[in-house]
Motif scaffolding. Sequence first.
Motif, short mmCIF file in Angstrom:
data_model
loop_
_atom_site.label_atom_id
_atom_site.label_comp_id
_atom_site.label_asym_id
_atom_site.label_seq_id
_atom_site.Cartn_x
_atom_site.Cartn_y
_atom_site.Cartn_z
N CYS A 74 30.28 39.85 34.91
CA CYS A 74 31.29 40.91 34.99
C CYS A 74 32.40 40.71 33.96
CB CYS A 74 31.92 40.92 36.39
SG CYS A 74 30.81 41.40 37.72
N ASP A 75 32.84 41.80 33.37
CA ASP A 75 34.08 41.84 32.59
C ASP A 75 34.06 40.90 31.39
OD1 ASP A 75 36.66 43.00 32.26
OD2 ASP A 75 37.59 41.16 33.04
N SER B 164 36.59 41.77 39.90
CA SER B 164 35.25 42.35 39.79
C SER B 164 34.18 41.37 40.23
CB SER B 164 35.00 42.83 38.36
OG SER B 164 35.14 41.78 37.42
N ASP C 201 30.51 45.72 32.27
CA ASP C 201 31.73 45.48 31.50
C ASP C 201 32.35 46.80 31.06
OD1 ASP C 201 33.66 43.96 30.15
OD2 ASP C 201 32.54 44.04 28.28
N HIS C 202 33.66 46.76 30.80
CA HIS C 202 34.35 47.96 30.32
C HIS C 202 34.92 47.77 28.92
CE1 HIS C 202 38.82 47.00 31.17
NE2 HIS C 202 38.17 45.87 31.35
N ARG D 148 31.87 35.63 35.23
CA ARG D 148 32.89 36.43 34.55
C ARG D 148 33.37 35.63 33.33
NH1 ARG D 148 36.24 32.21 34.77
NH2 ARG D 148 36.54 31.49 36.87
N THR E 160 36.76 46.62 34.95
CA THR E 160 35.44 46.39 35.53
C THR E 160 35.51 46.52 37.04
OG1 THR E 160 34.91 44.93 33.67
CG2 THR E 160 33.48 44.79 35.60
#
Length: 320
Positions: free
Chosen positions: A79-80, A30, A102-103, A19, A123
């Motif tokens: 992640c993220d 996440s 990812d967001h 992350r 995420t």
Amino acid sequence: MTEQIIELIEKYNKIIIHRHERPDPDAYGSQAGLGEIIRQSFPDKKVLLAGEEEMSLNYLARLDDFSDKEYDGALVIVCDTANEERISDQRYSLGEVVVKIDHHPNREPYGDYMWVDPSASSTSEMIYELYVAGKERGFQLNREAARLLYAGIVGDTGRFLFPSSTNRTFEAARELVKYDFDRASLYDSMYQVPLKIARLKGHLLQQMEPRTSGAAVFRLSKSLLAEYGVTSEETHSFVGIAGDIQEVIAWVFFIEEDDVIRVRLRSKGPVINELASRYNGGGHPMASGAKVYTWNEADLLVKELDRVCEDYLAYSNIEQ
């Protein structure tokens, strides 16, 4: 893309999850939540959580210490994390396959596979949806995974107050709270702060003077942090300090460190991620981060933030 990620998780016996640096609850939630889902679903797989630990988030999860050799033949999931520079533990590229989940807006694509959804609140919300997509393939969610994903969603939505909270978000939260974890204890860990931080917050609010543009500026010099005994990492707990102030529509935190001045931008309307991208950063339209290297450069960023806020107010007046 979720189907491809599920197939990769099924295929690989060793999975390492990363992350971003300077993590927040969504980064930990996440990362560790996905790890817990994989461990619960596939007990024979080896799952490692990579990155530098953040002591203030130890209540969520502890990370693993392992050698470079573990990356041989491993699936790596990040992640993220919007861009490669911010991945905590740059060994991620040693894996056989790299997946980005990812967001944040996908301005810096990386990895062999990417699942990027800026419409998701967090995420952690996406990881919950990955679990739902994989249920028929044997994916399982347990109490610990639910706790972690719920914490990530709560953290990135400001306890469901931010506009990023959608029907998807509340549906995920509704399902996660069916698991028997201690929400009261989780909220206490997330939002209770030591007295030294409360005192620093009081100092900042006492000194704050909203600008005519509607922006507010907080400068946390090394000397100020030392005076209150607060580390730069601990400042993330009160970055939303101006969110309830009527006269403020956007605000910026400058946190001075030895070799850089960290920038945290927040907004209640003006879009600030484009501004962040011009100063070595990026993020969401209402929440972004950046970096500057001198206080003169910080002053330039403030002038640009003023213009962003002024343009927003002018457009709002026209709309009315």
